[in-house]
Design an enzyme around this catalytic site. Structure first.
Site, mmCIF file in Angstrom:
data_model
loop_
_atom_site.group_PDB
_atom_site.id
_atom_site.type_symbol
_atom_site.label_atom_id
_atom_site.label_comp_id
_atom_site.label_asym_id
_atom_site.label_seq_id
_atom_site.Cartn_x
_atom_site.Cartn_y
_atom_site.Cartn_z
ATOM 1 N N ARG A 45 0.804 -1.224 -0.069
ATOM 2 C CA ARG A 45 0.181 0.079 0.016
ATOM 3 C C ARG A 45 0.975 1.366 0.193
ATOM 4 O O ARG A 45 0.511 2.405 -0.565
ATOM 5 C CB ARG A 45 -0.863 -0.140 1.138
ATOM 6 C CG ARG A 45 -1.432 1.486 1.355
ATOM 7 C CD ARG A 45 -2.813 1.613 2.283
ATOM 8 N NE ARG A 45 -2.655 0.352 3.545
ATOM 9 C CZ ARG A 45 -2.066 0.755 4.581
ATOM 10 N NH1 ARG A 45 -1.285 1.794 4.547
ATOM 11 N NH2 ARG A 45 -2.074 -0.109 5.673
ATOM 12 N N TYR A 97 -16.294 18.185 -14.213
ATOM 13 C CA TYR A 97 -16.854 16.675 -14.206
ATOM 14 C C TYR A 97 -17.723 16.258 -13.373
ATOM 15 O O TYR A 97 -17.757 16.739 -12.013
ATOM 16 C CB TYR A 97 -15.691 15.789 -13.959
ATOM 17 C CG TYR A 97 -15.970 14.486 -13.853
ATOM 18 C CD1 TYR A 97 -16.348 13.871 -15.119
ATOM 19 C CD2 TYR A 97 -15.862 13.765 -12.741
ATOM 20 C CE1 TYR A 97 -16.473 12.330 -15.410
ATOM 21 C CE2 TYR A 97 -16.051 12.209 -12.543
ATOM 22 C CZ TYR A 97 -16.204 11.566 -14.066
ATOM 23 O OH TYR A 97 -16.724 10.237 -14.239
ATOM 24 N N ASP A 172 -7.502 19.842 -13.630
ATOM 25 C CA ASP A 172 -7.817 18.489 -14.038
ATOM 26 C C ASP A 172 -7.515 18.443 -15.493
ATOM 27 O O ASP A 172 -8.091 19.047 -16.323
ATOM 28 C CB ASP A 172 -9.302 18.290 -13.790
ATOM 29 C CG ASP A 172 -9.792 16.689 -14.206
ATOM 30 O OD1 ASP A 172 -9.015 16.276 -14.898
ATOM 31 O OD2 ASP A 172 -10.644 16.338 -13.515
ATOM 32 N N LYS A 197 -8.846 7.528 -18.865
ATOM 33 C CA LYS A 197 -9.121 8.243 -20.227
ATOM 34 C C LYS A 197 -7.812 7.910 -21.305
ATOM 35 O O LYS A 197 -7.478 6.944 -21.635
ATOM 36 C CB LYS A 197 -9.840 9.542 -20.211
ATOM 37 C CG LYS A 197 -10.660 9.682 -18.913
ATOM 38 C CD LYS A 197 -11.763 9.139 -19.047
ATOM 39 C CE LYS A 197 -12.841 8.869 -17.804
ATOM 40 N NZ LYS A 197 -13.049 10.081 -17.064
HETATM 41 C C1 LIG Z 1 -13.350 10.487 -15.736
HETATM 42 C C2 LIG Z 1 -13.106 11.944 -15.153
HETATM 43 C C3 LIG Z 1 -12.888 11.789 -14.029
HETATM 44 C C4 LIG Z 1 -12.869 10.767 -12.904
HETATM 45 O O1 LIG Z 1 -11.967 9.563 -12.980
HETATM 46 P P1 LIG Z 1 -12.190 8.160 -12.693
HETATM 47 O O2 LIG Z 1 -11.035 7.564 -13.181
HETATM 48 O O3 LIG Z 1 -13.537 7.710 -13.547
HETATM 49 O O4 LIG Z 1 -12.757 7.972 -11.249
HETATM 50 C C5 LIG Z 1 -12.251 13.030 -13.350
HETATM 51 N N1 LIG Z 1 -12.214 14.087 -14.195
HETATM 52 C C6 LIG Z 1 -12.653 14.076 -15.528
HETATM 53 C C7 LIG Z 1 -12.488 15.370 -16.459
HETATM 54 C C8 LIG Z 1 -13.067 12.926 -15.904
HETATM 55 O O5 LIG Z 1 -13.223 12.592 -17.311
#
Ligand SMILES: *Cc1c(COP(=O)(O)O)cnc(C)c1O
Length: 378
Positions: A45, A97, A172, A197
């Site tokens: 961890r 998001y 982000d 993504k």
């Molecule tokens: C998908 C997404 C998240 C969250 O990420 P997960 O991997 O689904 O937990 C946060 N910010 C943006 C812009 C996203 O597209």
């Protein structure tokens, strides 16, 4: 070294045990210690070699000193929000998001952390919305699903004028990826990724990452990463590392395909409006040109005929898969108001029910256009 070389090699020298060229999946929970307390790794961890490689890799790609990896993008976001205490305020983009909106409103407001939302492309509005208690300014650019662009350098200037009370500027960077945009170089303090993504890129893993330069902030976040324990499995780290090796090549094709499709949609009689930062008609096109290397693979458009028309189009495509998420090699289509953004219906983040969002993949663009063409002929 330059980006394309770093994407393949950063954090991944040949494995010291057997010279494996690809970082092994260190599937272990614990490590043998030579003497008590004498070991590079003690418990998984806290640290794992596959994760160490991924953390070093994202740091290199973002031009950062430090990287941290998590079980998901939301786990990475949660780790950052744990820095806050009751009475602190977060100022976020008014189309963040949905999961970020939800964790701020439903998880953190319950423990006394306040959140408000502002149009991040309007610097005067941002300045007016800052409070003495604002600790974080949370920016997405491009945003989801409206693909608005915020000027990261200008926001850093606005916050810089607040001296010691300066909130952290968090970006982000999921939609752009570090290949297209490097927020730390533009003055941000902290970069957040859903590596689920573009970084993973193959729709086969859920993962989150942070990148930053400040040593003290890193120590706090690293403490929280271990204390909370929302860490990624070694296999997941391996999959993201493998995905990142082609990030630069994939992003070039995502951008080229999306530009062609955005231009084609803009000329289509059944399409009312196309939102894509690469179109000169986009309100922040000039900022996108300045701060991004390319305009990304995400397009949103409003189809004539309202919610029903949007549903028809989204259900009629054959190459574009009807699905949530984004950033993979395969093209996806969705209707945000009925899918990804259902949780923000009736909130200030609610979106036009006729809006369709595309995650343009790296297939042959002629096949993608032919598919949209037949879907728009319902
Ligand atoms: C998908 C997404 C998240 C969250 O990420 P997960 O991997 O689904 O937990 C946060 N910010 C943006 C812009 C996203 O597209």
């Amino acid at each position: 070294m330059r980006f394309d070389t770093l994407a393949i090699h950063a954090g991944q020298p040949p494995d010291p045990a057997y010279g494996a060229v690809m970082t092994p999946i260190y599937q272990t929970s614990t490590y043998a210690q030579k003497r008590i307390g004498e070991a590079e790794y003690d418990y998984a961890r806290t640290a794992n070699p596959t994760r160490t490689a991924l953390q070093a890799c994202i740091a290199a790609l973002e031009g950062a000193k430090y990287g941290l990896a998590f079980a998901s993008g939301m786990a990475a976001i949660d780790c950052v929000l744990r820095l806050l205490k009751p009475g602190d305020h977060v100022l976020a983009s008014n189309d963040v998001y949905g999961g970020t909106y939800r964790i701020l409103k439903r998880v953190y407001e319950a423990v006394g952390v306040e959140a408000s939302f502002v149009e991040m492309s309007d610097l005067a509005a941002v300045e007016a919305a800052l409070r003495p208690t604002t600790r974080l300014v949370w920016v997405e650019t491009p945003t989801n699903p409206l693909l608005k662009i915020a000027d990261i350098a200008a926001l850093a200037d606005v916050l810089g004028r607040r001296g010691a009370a300066r909130p952290l500027l968090v970006v982000d960077n999921t939609f752009a990826s570090p290949y297209l945009q490097q927020p730390l170089a533009l003055g941000a303090d902290l970069v957040v990724h859903s590596a689920t993504k573009y970084l993973g890129g193959h729709s086969d893993v859920v993962n989150g990452l942070l990148a930053l330069n400040d040593g003290e902030l890193f120590a706090q976040l690293k403490f929280l990463q271990n204390a909370i324990g929302a860490v990624p499995a070694p296999l997941d780290c391996f999959l993201v590392l493998r995905g990142i090796k082609t990030l630069h090549v994939r992003m070039e094709r995502h951008c080229a395909n999306a530009q062609r499709i955005a231009e084609w949609l803009a000329a289509h009689p059944r399409v009312e409006r196309v939102l894509y930062p690469g179109l000169p008609s986009h309100p922040q096109h000039a900022i996108a040109c300045r701060q991004m290397r390319g305009f990304g693979g995400m397009i949103s458009f409003v189809v004539r005929g309202g919610a029903e028309a949007a549903r028809q189009v989204a259900e009629r495509t054959r190459v574009f898969t009807l699905a949530e998420s984004l950033g993979g090699v395969e093209s996806l289509i969705e209707v945000p108001a009925a899918m990804t953004h259902l949780s923000v219906a009736n909130s200030p983040l609610a979106v036009d029910p006729a809006l369709i969002r595309l995650s343009v993949g790296i297939e042959d663009v002629e096949d993608l256009i032919a598919d949209l063409d037949q879907a728009l002929r319902y």
